[in-house]
Every structure is written in C-alpha cells, then in structure tokens.
Design a protein around this motif. Sequence first.
Motif, PDB file in Angstrom:
ATOM      1  N   HIS A 138       0.836  -1.215   0.000  1.00  0.00           N
ATOM      2  CA  HIS A 138       0.000   0.000   0.000  1.00  0.00           C
ATOM      3  C   HIS A 138       0.865   1.257   0.000  1.00  0.00           C
ATOM      4  CE1 HIS A 138      -3.311   2.733   0.870  1.00  0.00           C
ATOM      5  NE2 HIS A 138      -2.566   3.245   1.839  1.00  0.00           N
ATOM      6  N   THR A 139       1.937   1.261   0.805  1.00  0.00           N
ATOM      7  CA  THR A 139       2.849   2.408   0.813  1.00  0.00           C
ATOM      8  C   THR A 139       3.462   2.629  -0.563  1.00  0.00           C
ATOM      9  OG1 THR A 139       3.391   2.267   3.171  1.00  0.00           O
ATOM     10  CG2 THR A 139       5.046   3.245   1.738  1.00  0.00           C
ATOM     11  N   ALA A 140       3.895   1.546  -1.204  1.00  0.00           N
ATOM     12  CA  ALA A 140       4.461   1.670  -2.550  1.00  0.00           C
ATOM     13  C   ALA A 140       3.445   2.268  -3.513  1.00  0.00           C
ATOM     14  CB  ALA A 140       4.914   0.302  -3.049  1.00  0.00           C
ATOM     15  N   ARG A 141       2.213   1.790  -3.430  1.00  0.00           N
ATOM     16  CA  ARG A 141       1.161   2.250  -4.334  1.00  0.00           C
ATOM     17  C   ARG A 141       0.822   3.717  -4.083  1.00  0.00           C
ATOM     18  NH1 ARG A 141      -2.735  -0.699  -2.366  1.00  0.00           N
ATOM     19  NH2 ARG A 141      -2.055  -2.555  -3.482  1.00  0.00           N
ATOM     20  N   SER A 142       0.686   4.100  -2.822  1.00  0.00           N
ATOM     21  CA  SER A 142       0.225   5.450  -2.496  1.00  0.00           C
ATOM     22  C   SER A 142       1.310   6.507  -2.683  1.00  0.00           C
ATOM     23  CB  SER A 142      -0.295   5.489  -1.054  1.00  0.00           C
ATOM     24  OG  SER A 142       0.734   5.168  -0.135  1.00  0.00           O
ATOM     25  N   THR A 143       2.578   6.097  -2.678  1.00  0.00           N
ATOM     26  CA  THR A 143       3.679   7.060  -2.852  1.00  0.00           C
ATOM     27  C   THR A 143       4.369   6.919  -4.205  1.00  0.00           C
ATOM     28  OG1 THR A 143       5.290   5.536  -1.858  1.00  0.00           O
ATOM     29  CG2 THR A 143       4.146   7.060  -0.367  1.00  0.00           C
ATOM     30  N   ASN A 144       3.924   5.953  -5.019  1.00  0.00           N
ATOM     31  CA  ASN A 144       4.573   5.641  -6.298  1.00  0.00           C
ATOM     32  C   ASN A 144       6.056   5.341  -6.100  1.00  0.00           C
ATOM     33  OD1 ASN A 144       4.476   5.136  -9.059  1.00  0.00           O
ATOM     34  ND2 ASN A 144       5.134   7.215  -9.578  1.00  0.00           N
ATOM     35  N   CYS A 145       6.362   4.619  -5.021  1.00  0.00           N
ATOM     36  CA  CYS A 145       7.728   4.175  -4.732  1.00  0.00           C
ATOM     37  C   CYS A 145       7.915   2.779  -5.327  1.00  0.00           C
ATOM     38  CB  CYS A 145       7.964   4.130  -3.220  1.00  0.00           C
ATOM     39  SG  CYS A 145       9.552   3.433  -2.717  1.00  0.00           S
ATOM     40  N   LEU A 146       8.860   2.643  -6.249  1.00  0.00           N
ATOM     41  CA  LEU A 146       9.101   1.356  -6.901  1.00  0.00           C
ATOM     42  C   LEU A 146       9.746   0.405  -5.888  1.00  0.00           C
ATOM     43  CD1 LEU A 146       8.901   0.057  -9.793  1.00  0.00           C
ATOM     44  CD2 LEU A 146      11.355   0.489  -9.959  1.00  0.00           C
ATOM     45  N   MET A 147       9.000  -0.596  -5.455  1.00  0.00           N
ATOM     46  CA  MET A 147       9.474  -1.523  -4.450  1.00  0.00           C
ATOM     47  C   MET A 147      10.061  -2.754  -5.148  1.00  0.00           C
ATOM     48  SD  MET A 147       7.446  -2.435  -0.930  1.00  0.00           S
ATOM     49  CE  MET A 147       7.361  -0.711  -0.473  1.00  0.00           C
ATOM     50  N   ILE A 148      11.379  -2.923  -5.023  1.00  0.00           N
ATOM     51  CA  ILE A 148      12.087  -4.043  -5.648  1.00  0.00           C
ATOM     52  C   ILE A 148      12.211  -5.142  -4.607  1.00  0.00           C
ATOM     53  CG2 ILE A 148      14.187  -4.756  -6.863  1.00  0.00           C
ATOM     54  CD1 ILE A 148      14.668  -1.708  -7.363  1.00  0.00           C
ATOM     55  N   MET A 149      11.437  -6.208  -4.790  1.00  0.00           N
ATOM     56  CA  MET A 149      11.317  -7.263  -3.784  1.00  0.00           C
ATOM     57  C   MET A 149      12.121  -8.495  -4.203  1.00  0.00           C
ATOM     58  SD  MET A 149       9.346  -5.750  -1.613  1.00  0.00           S
ATOM     59  CE  MET A 149       8.852  -7.042  -0.506  1.00  0.00           C
ATOM     60  N   ASP A 150      13.183  -8.758  -3.471  1.00  0.00           N
ATOM     61  CA  ASP A 150      13.989  -9.968  -3.662  1.00  0.00           C
ATOM     62  C   ASP A 150      13.318 -11.077  -2.853  1.00  0.00           C
ATOM     63  OD1 ASP A 150      15.827 -12.027  -3.244  1.00  0.00           O
ATOM     64  OD2 ASP A 150      17.542 -10.697  -3.011  1.00  0.00           O
ATOM     65  N   GLU A 151      12.620 -11.993  -3.544  1.00  0.00           N
ATOM     66  CA  GLU A 151      11.817 -13.018  -2.879  1.00  0.00           C
ATOM     67  C   GLU A 151      12.373 -14.422  -3.074  1.00  0.00           C
ATOM     68  OE1 GLU A 151       7.557 -10.577  -2.996  1.00  0.00           O
ATOM     69  OE2 GLU A 151       7.736 -12.439  -4.154  1.00  0.00           O
ATOM     70  N   PHE A 152      13.695 -14.541  -3.091  1.00  0.00           N
ATOM     71  CA  PHE A 152      14.321 -15.821  -3.413  1.00  0.00           C
ATOM     72  C   PHE A 152      14.121 -16.899  -2.346  1.00  0.00           C
ATOM     73  CE2 PHE A 152      16.322 -13.700  -6.884  1.00  0.00           C
ATOM     74  CZ  PHE A 152      16.610 -14.712  -7.783  1.00  0.00           C
ATOM     75  N   TYR A 153      13.709 -16.526  -1.148  1.00  0.00           N
ATOM     76  CA  TYR A 153      13.525 -17.513  -0.075  1.00  0.00           C
ATOM     77  C   TYR A 153      12.050 -17.686   0.277  1.00  0.00           C
ATOM     78  CZ  TYR A 153      18.534 -16.723   0.410  1.00  0.00           C
ATOM     79  OH  TYR A 153      19.882 -16.606   0.157  1.00  0.00           O
ATOM     80  N   SER A 154      11.166 -17.391  -0.654  1.00  0.00           N
ATOM     81  CA  SER A 154       9.738 -17.320  -0.356  1.00  0.00           C
ATOM     82  C   SER A 154       9.089 -18.673  -0.092  1.00  0.00           C
ATOM     83  CB  SER A 154       8.997 -16.607  -1.490  1.00  0.00           C
ATOM     84  OG  SER A 154       9.287 -17.211  -2.747  1.00  0.00           O
ATOM     85  N   HIS A 155       9.775 -19.794  -0.375  1.00  0.00           N
ATOM     86  CA  HIS A 155       9.253 -21.118  -0.017  1.00  0.00           C
ATOM     87  C   HIS A 155       9.788 -21.598   1.329  1.00  0.00           C
ATOM     88  CE1 HIS A 155       8.300 -22.441  -4.457  1.00  0.00           C
ATOM     89  NE2 HIS A 155       7.774 -21.272  -4.140  1.00  0.00           N
ATOM     90  N   TYR A 156      10.820 -20.942   1.845  1.00  0.00           N
ATOM     91  CA  TYR A 156      11.429 -21.352   3.116  1.00  0.00           C
ATOM     92  C   TYR A 156      10.693 -20.659   4.262  1.00  0.00           C
ATOM     93  CZ  TYR A 156      15.241 -23.216   0.271  1.00  0.00           C
ATOM     94  OH  TYR A 156      15.984 -23.918  -0.643  1.00  0.00           O
TER      95      TYR A 156
END
Length: 484
Positions: free
Chosen positions: A247-265
């Motif tokens: 929501h913060t990214a959307r409301s401020t137009n901040c490009l959020m770069i999400m490194d999700e390489f451990y998302s199954h752990y």
Amino acid sequence: HSPSPFSSPFPPSPPAMSNHVPDPSALRRLRSIDIAKNSHAALKRSATFHKSTFDAVRKVHKTGVIYVTEEAEKRGFSHGHPEWANFGQGAPETGPLPDAPERRLKLELDDAHTEYAPVNGLKPLREAVANYYNEFFRKDATSKYTAANVCIVPGGRAGLTRVMSSLADTEIGFFVPDYSAYAEQLGMYQRVAPIPILNDPEKGPSITPKELDRMVRGFDLGSLLVSNPGNPTGTCVRDDDLDSWVHTARSTNCLMIMDEFYSHYIYSDPNQSKPPKNPGGSPGDPPMISSAAFVDHVNDDPIVIINGLTKNWRLPGWRICWIVAPEPIISVVSSAGSYLDGGANNPLQKHAIPYLDPAFVRNDARALQAHFQAKRDYLVTALAALGIDTETGGPPDATFYVWANLRKLEPPMDDGVAFFEACLQEKVILTPGVFFDLSPRGLRRHFTPSPCLNNVRISFGPPIEEIKRGVEGIRRAIENYAQM
C-alpha cells in the motif's frame, strides 16, 4: 608473497615484567582487544577490494561469501571436502529430499534450443511463471499476471542489475542489515542515490509498516530495495504487514524491488500466534509469501519481484530466474538485457517449465519446509547450548540462515570477525556480520560502531551431517580460546 594474515590470529602472550605479577584478567582483556584489532585490519586488507595492477580496471568489492571462501581455500578447503563444514554458503543442498517429487535432471537438446533464446525469455516459461503467481498468490484476483509481466534472466543478480540499470534519477532506500551483494549495486549507478535505513536492534532486524511509510515519505524515496524473506536475518514481512508495505508503494509511487528468493522457506511453529498462510492461494497450500498477493493491478502497482529456481527450487547452478513487474517495466528491463547479459540459457529454460507445475510446487515446497525446519531446529538448539543466541531471540521464521548473536561469548569471541578466524582454524566457514552492514562504498571505515559487529550468519543450507560437523568445530573454537 606475504603469509596469510589468518595463519595465527591470536598474538603471543606478552613477556612477564620484572618485579611485577600481571593481572591475568587484565592481560586477557588486552589480548582480546589486540585479537579483534588484528582481525579487523586483516579483513580490511584482504576483503575490501579485488585488486588489479591495470590502471584501466577499477577495484571491485568482495561479497562476504567470496571472501570467506577464498580465506578457507588458503587453508585447504574445497567444495565437498569431508573435513570442512561450510556455514558460509548462500545456497541450499541440492540432492534429493525425503518425500519430495522426483526431479528430471537429464537434458535432451534439439536444434531449436541451441539457438539464442529471446532476451526476455521463452514465452512458455514466462507463461508458466505468470501462472505460478496467479495460482498461489492471486487465485481470486481479477487482475492476473501474463507472460508480458515476466522477463527471464540468467540469475538473480543479473535480474537486479537489469532493474538497477533501468532506474532514472532517484533515491533508493535499502536496509541495514541486508544481502551483501546489494552494496556494489547501490554504488554503481550515478543516477541512483542510495539512502540507508537502519533497523533498531532493540526491536529486532525488521521495521514496522508505519516506520517504513514514514521513511519513504520523509526521504521522498523513488525506490526501495529489500530481501523478503530477509537475508541474513531470517525474518519475514508477511500478511497484513506486507499488505501495508505494498500500500505504501502504491500510495507514494515508490518502486518496491522485492527480492523473494527464499519465499518457499517459510516455517510453522506451534508457538506462533499467527501461523503463516498463503493469501491469494488455495486452502491446504504450503505457506509461501509474495508481495504479488497484495498487488491491486499488475500493470499499475509499482511492485517488482525478483525470484527464480536458485533457492526455492534448489537449482542454483541453472541460473534461471525471473523479474515480474508491470508491462512497461518489463519492456525496459528486457531492452537492458540486450546489452547487459543477452538473456538466459535456452535449453534450461525449456527444461524448467515442468518445475512450475502447481502440483510439483506444492509437493516440493512441503518437503523442503519439513526438511529445512528440522535442520533449523537442530542448529538453533545446538548453538544455544554453546551460548550463541539468534538476534530475534527465537528460530528464524524463514530462509536457511541463523543471524547469530555472539554477545554472550567472552571477548574477542563476541566479535564476528575474530569469531570467523577462530572457526576457520577448526575448518568451519561462516560469514561475519559486517559484510551485511551495507555501504555503497564498501566496508565501513571502522568496524567497532557497526550494528552487525557481534553477528555472524550461519547457514543451515548444507546437509545435516555437515551441520553437525560444523557445530563441533564451533564448540572446539570456543573451548580453545577459553583454555588460553
């Protein structure tokens, strides 16, 4: 060549003074200070840069994994060596796991797949990646990812390089501590002004949604780079908190770069007040996380996801990863790939498609979580018996790292750099915490103020036999110093 600075990290005892009996505890404190200083100086000399004698070639920072591996190799380490324990590795064990689905590792090539692949990746694989996010994180969403929202890249750092090189003039926020490879990326691009966000150690290695929103607005951040789940901390922003981040990214137009390489752990514990769940998935799915679950519209929300087969599918050598983002961003990073890396391996892209089948993902993630949680529990218990706690006070929620706190150990073993040297003598590799104290200019000028000085990252990525061997090595290192 001068000898390795780690050949003898402990200085000799000072000579006795005539007509004076030194206080043993005072001598011990002085020696501890000397050991820590020598350790810091040696690391600065060896790890700050890869040096070149050619004027046209700049100096390049070493990441923590590269540094600790090189120092171990000076002492005879090699991958698979039966006497060593590699807690410094940033990769999971890659062999078969109990109850995991069979992986087809034999590759058959045809003429079509010896050609270059498209720079944005094979369309069938991009479709499979999009379907993975729709199936597990956006099942009931009206806005769905398509192949046009996906770019295949030759490894996670290649994906990050494409994204970072595509940024316009902007401030980018990053966290301390976080993944050590970010440091070079943050300092490489003149258009990007990096802004550090220091976590409050009294609150643990995380930040609340309210604090994040204040930082983004206060610094007017155009972008934010973060690993979630977090490397090295093992923490995880999920559920309502992750929703607030998006929501913060959307409301401020901040490009959020999400490194999700451990998302199954993602691990479930009986004492968790809110067990992990899959918002946007199906009942009975294994717990996995992604910011994709909280995106309103896939082509409007400024969320960029970087993920791949490296960690979650335990196929690091394949170098098949992806960027998921709004279509206009995918168009830009695909163009950037044409001059940065040229695209990912063609035949392995074809071979990767079955691994994204939802049935395979469900069964594989369940087996992975059960296996790695058992290793996590063993390691955390064994370290606690040696006086080593986790920074959060409990087992990590995610990843395969323990962000260990050494403050209970006697000096200088409470210093992550000195602790690394002592463990290296016992053929145990781990990563000093100072490597995750990110600075775009390299390591800190002085380690002593670092909030990560008393930390080390210990991986439970290796097989359990190697983990047990490493725990014994750490025990010997602590006992050896106690007897000095």
